[in-house]
Design a protein around this motif. Sequence first.
Motif, mmCIF file in Angstrom:
data_model
loop_
_atom_site.group_PDB
_atom_site.id
_atom_site.type_symbol
_atom_site.label_atom_id
_atom_site.label_comp_id
_atom_site.label_asym_id
_atom_site.label_seq_id
_atom_site.Cartn_x
_atom_site.Cartn_y
_atom_site.Cartn_z
ATOM 1 N N THR A 164 -7.177 9.336 -9.034
ATOM 2 C CA THR A 164 -6.575 10.310 -8.125
ATOM 3 C C THR A 164 -5.350 9.745 -7.417
ATOM 4 O OG1 THR A 164 -8.769 11.247 -7.784
ATOM 5 C CG2 THR A 164 -7.051 11.882 -6.219
ATOM 6 N N ASN A 165 -5.538 8.606 -6.777
ATOM 7 C CA ASN A 165 -4.435 7.988 -6.036
ATOM 8 C C ASN A 165 -3.833 6.897 -6.914
ATOM 9 O OD1 ASN A 165 -2.688 6.676 -4.312
ATOM 10 N ND2 ASN A 165 -4.119 6.593 -2.592
ATOM 11 N N HIS B 255 -4.095 1.341 -3.068
ATOM 12 C CA HIS B 255 -4.868 1.860 -1.938
ATOM 13 C C HIS B 255 -6.144 1.046 -1.783
ATOM 14 C CE1 HIS B 255 -6.144 4.118 -5.565
ATOM 15 N NE2 HIS B 255 -7.354 4.159 -5.021
ATOM 16 N N ILE B 256 -6.855 1.286 -0.691
ATOM 17 C CA ILE B 256 -8.122 0.601 -0.482
ATOM 18 C C ILE B 256 -9.122 1.058 -1.546
ATOM 19 C CG2 ILE B 256 -10.113 0.392 1.063
ATOM 20 C CD1 ILE B 256 -7.797 -1.288 2.011
ATOM 21 N N HIS B 257 -9.762 0.095 -2.208
ATOM 22 C CA HIS B 257 -10.697 0.436 -3.281
ATOM 23 C C HIS B 257 -11.944 1.102 -2.702
ATOM 24 C CE1 HIS B 257 -13.055 0.139 -6.943
ATOM 25 N NE2 HIS B 257 -11.968 -0.272 -7.573
ATOM 26 N N ARG B 258 -12.395 2.152 -3.367
ATOM 27 C CA ARG B 258 -13.549 2.893 -2.865
ATOM 28 C C ARG B 258 -14.860 2.222 -3.238
ATOM 29 N NH1 ARG B 258 -11.245 5.580 -7.124
ATOM 30 N NH2 ARG B 258 -12.527 6.369 -8.814
ATOM 31 N N GLY B 259 -14.792 1.146 -3.987
ATOM 32 C CA GLY B 259 -15.998 0.435 -4.409
ATOM 33 C C GLY B 259 -16.442 0.881 -5.778
ATOM 34 N N TYR C 161 -8.282 -3.907 -2.915
ATOM 35 C CA TYR C 161 -7.432 -2.753 -3.192
ATOM 36 C C TYR C 161 -7.643 -2.285 -4.627
ATOM 37 C CZ TYR C 161 -5.000 -4.226 1.036
ATOM 38 O OH TYR C 161 -4.697 -4.571 2.324
ATOM 39 N N VAL D 209 0.847 -1.197 0.000
ATOM 40 C CA VAL D 209 0.000 0.000 0.000
ATOM 41 C C VAL D 209 0.881 1.245 0.000
ATOM 42 C CG1 VAL D 209 -1.995 -1.047 1.117
ATOM 43 C CG2 VAL D 209 -0.194 -0.021 2.524
ATOM 44 N N GLY D 210 0.410 2.268 -0.699
ATOM 45 C CA GLY D 210 1.163 3.512 -0.761
ATOM 46 C C GLY D 210 2.315 3.479 -1.752
ATOM 47 N N THR E 152 -1.205 5.125 -6.344
ATOM 48 C CA THR E 152 -0.529 4.052 -5.621
ATOM 49 C C THR E 152 -1.584 3.019 -5.214
ATOM 50 O OG1 THR E 152 -0.818 4.957 -3.386
ATOM 51 C CG2 THR E 152 1.059 5.775 -4.669
ATOM 52 N N VAL F 275 -17.588 6.516 -15.880
ATOM 53 C CA VAL F 275 -17.708 7.199 -14.587
ATOM 54 C C VAL F 275 -16.654 8.280 -14.444
ATOM 55 C CG1 VAL F 275 -17.411 6.868 -12.103
ATOM 56 C CG2 VAL F 275 -18.830 5.262 -13.420
ATOM 57 N N THR F 276 -15.432 7.978 -14.859
ATOM 58 C CA THR F 276 -14.330 8.921 -14.681
ATOM 59 C C THR F 276 -13.221 8.566 -15.652
ATOM 60 O OG1 THR F 276 -12.734 9.862 -13.110
ATOM 61 C CG2 THR F 276 -13.231 7.522 -12.880
#
Lengths: 239, 235
Positions: free
Chosen positions: B189-190, B194-198, B147, B54-55, B192, B184-185
Amino acid sequence: MTKLIMRCLLVAAVGIISACSSDNNNNQNTGTGGVVTPPPIQTKLFNVEFTNLTNAQPLSPVALVLHTEGQLWQLNQASSDALELLAEAGDNSAILAEDFVQDSVSGEGVVMPGVTRALAIEAPTSGDAYLSLATMLVNTNDAFTGFTRMDVSNMATNESVTLSIAAYDSGTEANSEAAGSIPGPADGGEGYNSVRDDVDFVARHPGVVTADDGLTTSVLNESHRFDNPVIRVTVLRIR
Amino acid sequence: MKIPKIILAASLAVAPVLTNAQQLDITITNLTQGIYFTPFIVAGHDANTRIFQVGQAASTELQALAEGGDISGVSAMLTGAGAVVSENPAGGLLAPAGSTSLTIDTGTQEYLSLSSMLLPTNDAFAGIDSWKIPSTPGVYWINVNAYDAGTEANDEIVNGGGMPGVPGIPAAPGMDAGTNATGVTTTETNQTVHIHRGNLGDDDLTGGKSDVDNRVHRWLNPVIRVRVEVLDQTL
């Protein structure tokens, strides 16, 4: 001076660019005959490393505190005013100044998504020692994360604990996501407001809805959504 | 830690020949209601080897896994680092509520990692990063999070795009996704891990922003539960 030097070395070792703090000057006791006595027994030293695991929720400057009693929050209990200030505005100053806090460190600046930072804090060599950490998810009304009252009194040198931590809601501000209500870059709105127009107890955060998911008055978009955990923290006793 | 075991073994007349073996019986369970997992890769490895962190930016090997479910690159990376690797225990996709089991001898390797892509997503993967294999025999449970590899914008368009760098979602194995989404997009943004926002999803199966169904293709962490039984090598 030993403490100060150690803190500077540690800060350098973990890659943080910052000036060395000078808030913990030891008094150099003058003994008989004007001879300077050696510094007192060394303290325990902890390195606290944290990573922002979210997609688009910058974290406000972290508050890291050492205490021997008390805690920053309790689940299902009303937020303190200090926590409200942090959770609504990202302002850690009141938490750092809590009566029960023995030592405190503030992170330098916002921790962006994907970024890892570290802070060092000292504890007495014996007796109770708790660590607490708090930071706001700034593109929210009043979401925060961290831990409180972690007992580090029995941690051995080189022992570490890694935690993956969820988001909490201070319960002090309704999650309107409305324009003007969120201090982070998604809005640039109001931070702290003493009015408590929410459930008035601390709980796990339910997540943000955002305009993309149907809350038409939300200033947030789908990028600001998050699932738990939102930060990873490793506490390492290095001395 | 191995030396006392060897001495003990030598002192037992009928003791088996002890090698540096550590057998793990592993069961992987899909905790979701609407997400499929691509073939898993499971590995025992050393402290210097990671599938992801992560990161940190994803490796190109992880990108191929997270965007298209291709574990060959990660497998080669692990094998090259001396890891013990087990591939595709489910023999294909692991459906919602499904379980799959495997046995792996991690030898002297101290850490366990695994990974698999979530479908339908752009670049979501579930993973364990360097779980310290206990020396005490017994049953251990690990909850596994989803992730985001940070390598592809989550446009949520199901178009077969599974090659690294190609936009879109390779497939919705439940055959329950929509078509003709506008996306959708286009940004991530991130970038690296990271935890998936869903998934965002929508309820328009013939248009809208997303081909993902916001009533079906959702999850909250954890998405996988792993049972690890560390067998007693002295028996």
